[in-house]
Design a protein around this motif. Structure first.
Motif, PDB file in Angstrom:
ATOM      1  N   GLY A 104      10.148 -12.335  23.374  1.00 44.54           N
ATOM      2  CA  GLY A 104       9.238 -13.477  23.313  1.00 44.54           C
ATOM      3  C   GLY A 104       8.609 -13.630  21.947  1.00 44.54           C
ATOM      4  N   THR A 105       8.158 -12.535  21.353  1.00 50.12           N
ATOM      5  CA  THR A 105       7.556 -12.607  20.022  1.00 50.12           C
ATOM      6  C   THR A 105       8.588 -12.989  18.974  1.00 50.12           C
ATOM      7  N   ARG A 106       9.787 -12.467  19.099  1.00 46.91           N
ATOM      8  CA  ARG A 106      10.842 -12.848  18.144  1.00 46.91           C
ATOM      9  C   ARG A 106      11.083 -14.360  18.187  1.00 46.91           C
ATOM     10  N   ASN A 107      11.093 -14.927  19.388  1.00 50.21           N
ATOM     11  CA  ASN A 107      11.321 -16.372  19.514  1.00 50.21           C
ATOM     12  C   ASN A 107      10.140 -17.187  18.988  1.00 50.21           C
ATOM     13  N   VAL A 108       8.915 -16.723  19.230  1.00 51.26           N
ATOM     14  CA  VAL A 108       7.747 -17.424  18.694  1.00 51.26           C
ATOM     15  C   VAL A 108       7.725 -17.310  17.170  1.00 51.26           C
ATOM     16  N   ASN A 109       8.109 -16.152  16.638  1.00 51.90           N
ATOM     17  CA  ASN A 109       8.213 -15.986  15.181  1.00 51.90           C
ATOM     18  C   ASN A 109       9.155 -17.024  14.584  1.00 51.90           C
ATOM     19  N   GLU A 141      -2.185   0.752   8.880  1.00 48.41           N
ATOM     20  CA  GLU A 141      -1.153   1.663   9.384  1.00 48.41           C
ATOM     21  C   GLU A 141      -0.518   1.076  10.639  1.00 48.41           C
ATOM     22  N   LEU A 142       0.789   1.285  10.779  1.00 44.90           N
ATOM     23  CA  LEU A 142       1.477   0.866  11.994  1.00 44.90           C
ATOM     24  C   LEU A 142       2.484   1.925  12.417  1.00 44.90           C
ATOM     25  N   ASP A 143       3.590   1.988  11.712  1.00 47.90           N
ATOM     26  CA  ASP A 143       4.646   2.927  12.096  1.00 47.90           C
ATOM     27  C   ASP A 143       4.404   4.284  11.452  1.00 47.90           C
ATOM     28  N   GLN A 144       3.916   5.199  12.257  1.00 51.60           N
ATOM     29  CA  GLN A 144       3.670   6.567  11.807  1.00 51.60           C
ATOM     30  C   GLN A 144       4.488   7.560  12.634  1.00 51.60           C
ATOM     31  N   THR A 155       6.257  -1.718  23.443  1.00 50.03           N
ATOM     32  CA  THR A 155       6.802  -3.047  23.169  1.00 50.03           C
ATOM     33  C   THR A 155       5.863  -3.885  22.300  1.00 50.03           C
ATOM     34  N   LYS A 156       4.560  -3.679  22.436  1.00 50.67           N
ATOM     35  CA  LYS A 156       3.637  -4.371  21.534  1.00 50.67           C
ATOM     36  C   LYS A 156       3.776  -3.837  20.111  1.00 50.67           C
ATOM     37  N   PHE A 157       4.049  -2.560  19.973  1.00 46.85           N
ATOM     38  CA  PHE A 157       4.317  -1.965  18.671  1.00 46.85           C
ATOM     39  C   PHE A 157       5.550  -2.610  18.022  1.00 46.85           C
ATOM     40  N   GLU A 158       6.634  -2.698  18.774  1.00 43.51           N
ATOM     41  CA  GLU A 158       7.864  -3.300  18.247  1.00 43.51           C
ATOM     42  C   GLU A 158       7.636  -4.768  17.905  1.00 43.51           C
ATOM     43  N   ALA A 159       6.865  -5.464  18.722  1.00 45.47           N
ATOM     44  CA  ALA A 159       6.581  -6.879  18.470  1.00 45.47           C
ATOM     45  C   ALA A 159       5.750  -7.052  17.211  1.00 45.47           C
ATOM     46  N   GLU A 160       4.746  -6.196  17.025  1.00 48.53           N
ATOM     47  CA  GLU A 160       3.922  -6.306  15.826  1.00 48.53           C
ATOM     48  C   GLU A 160       4.761  -6.052  14.571  1.00 48.53           C
ATOM     49  N   LYS A 161       5.703  -5.123  14.652  1.00 48.90           N
ATOM     50  CA  LYS A 161       6.582  -4.878  13.501  1.00 48.90           C
ATOM     51  C   LYS A 161       7.349  -6.142  13.128  1.00 48.90           C
ATOM     52  N   LEU A 162       7.789  -6.887  14.135  1.00 48.90           N
ATOM     53  CA  LEU A 162       8.524  -8.132  13.873  1.00 48.90           C
ATOM     54  C   LEU A 162       7.650  -9.131  13.124  1.00 48.90           C
ATOM     55  N   VAL A 163       6.385  -9.216  13.497  1.00 45.01           N
ATOM     56  CA  VAL A 163       5.472 -10.141  12.824  1.00 45.01           C
ATOM     57  C   VAL A 163       5.213  -9.690  11.388  1.00 45.01           C
ATOM     58  N   ALA A 164       4.985  -8.400  11.206  1.00 47.43           N
ATOM     59  CA  ALA A 164       4.672  -7.869   9.873  1.00 47.43           C
ATOM     60  C   ALA A 164       5.841  -7.994   8.905  1.00 47.43           C
ATOM     61  N   GLU A 165       7.051  -8.156   9.447  1.00 46.39           N
ATOM     62  CA  GLU A 165       8.237  -8.286   8.600  1.00 46.39           C
ATOM     63  C   GLU A 165       8.541  -9.731   8.212  1.00 46.39           C
ATOM     64  N   TYR A 171       0.444 -14.780   8.070  1.00 45.51           N
ATOM     65  CA  TYR A 171       0.066 -14.302   9.397  1.00 45.51           C
ATOM     66  C   TYR A 171      -1.234 -13.504   9.354  1.00 45.51           C
ATOM     67  N   THR A 172      -1.860 -13.387  10.522  1.00 46.91           N
ATOM     68  CA  THR A 172      -3.006 -12.499  10.737  1.00 46.91           C
ATOM     69  C   THR A 172      -2.779 -11.811  12.071  1.00 46.91           C
ATOM     70  N   ILE A 173      -2.838 -10.490  12.064  1.00 45.88           N
ATOM     71  CA  ILE A 173      -2.597  -9.707  13.281  1.00 45.88           C
ATOM     72  C   ILE A 173      -3.925  -9.219  13.846  1.00 45.88           C
ATOM     73  N   ILE A 174      -4.141  -9.530  15.122  1.00 40.33           N
ATOM     74  CA  ILE A 174      -5.371  -9.150  15.825  1.00 40.33           C
ATOM     75  C   ILE A 174      -5.059  -7.957  16.725  1.00 40.33           C
ATOM     76  N   ARG A 175      -5.802  -6.878  16.562  1.00 42.43           N
ATOM     77  CA  ARG A 175      -5.625  -5.688  17.407  1.00 42.43           C
ATOM     78  C   ARG A 175      -6.916  -5.414  18.194  1.00 42.43           C
ATOM     79  N   PRO A 176      -7.058  -6.018  19.357  1.00 37.53           N
ATOM     80  CA  PRO A 176      -8.274  -5.770  20.152  1.00 37.53           C
ATOM     81  C   PRO A 176      -8.266  -4.374  20.770  1.00 37.53           C
TER      82      PRO A 176
END
Length: 353
Positions: A104-109, A141-144, A155-165, A171-176
């Motif tokens: 879903g995130t890949r498609n929205v990207n 920090e993300l991928d450690q 899956t949220k981790f993998e999705a955030e990586k897609l956005v950061a790439e 973009y702005t990433i929100i981590r609540p």
């Protein structure tokens, strides 16, 4: 803001974001991508709202399952994208989590990249992309190499990586952290997260209440109105472009203290003895006990999480906009009062199997 596209409507945060953005931006055109299964509800909630168009779509499909005419209109109008649609269930099966959160995130990207007028893409991640990491977690920090507690986190981790790439997309990433109801009204849509404490305590109200272990772990709770105000501040700040921000409590309480405050507010008494967390976890591994206490086993992990979420980046940017996180002790009464009023509402209860 000429045009704003939201996914995740009619979810709680998406609905609150829409309401506040409408209040602040009377001339903005809002487009809501709504899954067909939620369309009736979305139409009821959006009835009579100004400058709002609903699009039946599916983020798990290419092009969000929109037709050519709809796509062209969105490309001509949209300047901002807020992507909130996700599966948030801690016990979600892997395949469902991957389809919605990653595909879903890949498609929205891809859709966001096709918008010629795009000024900002705001992606809702979670502080818990940190997985099983301990100690101080920084916003840059993300991928450690971390492992994860459940499929939601991974899956949220993998999705955030897609956005950061993403390239050439501001973009702005929100981590609540763990989001609860409004700090003044207490309003929320589901009784999950810290509300599991209340469901647990409800079952024990007539006996001496135990603490669940002696952990000094911090529990990171944030009210929904803070998330909305902070998100809109970050969405407009040039200092927030291509950065991730922890929207977590800058001064969180220990899980034990938070538990004590909730217990005092809900039952009028405080815990007087301590039970082994291992015993509680064992009990909740048995379905009959989970259903009796109405608590998901997966929720326990977040009460003993020893991570510390550094939110200095968010705090610095938000200070310029006059936004700060309320103290839990100042809104726990509103939170508990709302729960007590609505605790028998079947629409707010998470079904525990």
């Amino acid at each position: 803001m000429k045009g704003c596209l939201l996914t995740g409507y009619p979810g709680f945060l998406a609905s609150k974001l829409l309401k506040e953005m409408q209040r602040r931006n009377e001339d903005t055109q809002f487009a809501l991508i709504v899954h067909p299964s939620q369309l009736d509800k979305a139409e009821r909630l959006a009835a009579n709202k100004q400058n709002v168009r609903l699009f039946a779509g599916d983020i798990t499909k290419e092009g969000l399952d929109l037709d050519a005419e709809q796509t062209e209109w969105l490309r001509e109008q949209m300047t901002h994208v807020f992507h909130l649609a996700a599966v948030y269930d801690l016990a979600v099966p892997k395949k469902i989590a991957e389809d919605v959160n990653i595909t879903g995130t890949r498609n929205v990207n891809t859709f966001a990249q096709s918008l010629p007028l795009l000024e900002r893409y705001i992606y809702f991640s979670t502080a818990y992309v940190s997985g099983k990491r301990v100690g101080v977690i920084k916003e840059d920090e993300l991928d450690q190499g971390q492992a994860f507690k459940n499929h939601y986190e991974s899956t949220k981790f993998e999705a955030e990586k897609l956005v950061a790439e993403l390239k050439n997309v501001p973009y702005t990433i929100i981590r609540p952290g763990v989001v609860v109801g409004h700090s003044v009204t207490g309003e929320t849509v589901k009784f999950d997260g810290p509300y599991f404490i209340m469901r647990f305590l409800d079952r024990l109200r007539y006996i001496p209440i135990p603490y669940l272990g002696k952990s000094e772990a911090l529990f990171n709770v944030v009210p929904a109105d803070y998330i909305v105000d902070a998100t809109l501040c970050l969405a407009q700040s040039e200092d927030a472009v291509n950065r991730a921000f922890h929207l977590t409590d800058p001064s969180p309480y220990e899980s034990r203290e938070l538990y004590r405050m909730v217990c005092k507010e809900l039952l009028g008494k405080t815990p007087s003895w301590t039970i082994s967390p291992a015993l509680v976890e064992f009990a909740l591994s048995i379905s009959i006990f989970r259903r009796f206490f109405k608590v998901e086993k997966e929720a326990l992990e977040y009460f003993r999480c020893t991570s510390q979420y550094d939110a200095s980046g968010a705090k610095g940017v938000l200070a310029k906009g006059g936004v700060q996180c309320p103290d839990f002790k100042d809104y726990v009464s509103s939170m508990v009062k709302y729960y007590k009023t609505h605790r028998r509402d079947p629409d707010k209860l998470i079904q525990v199997k």
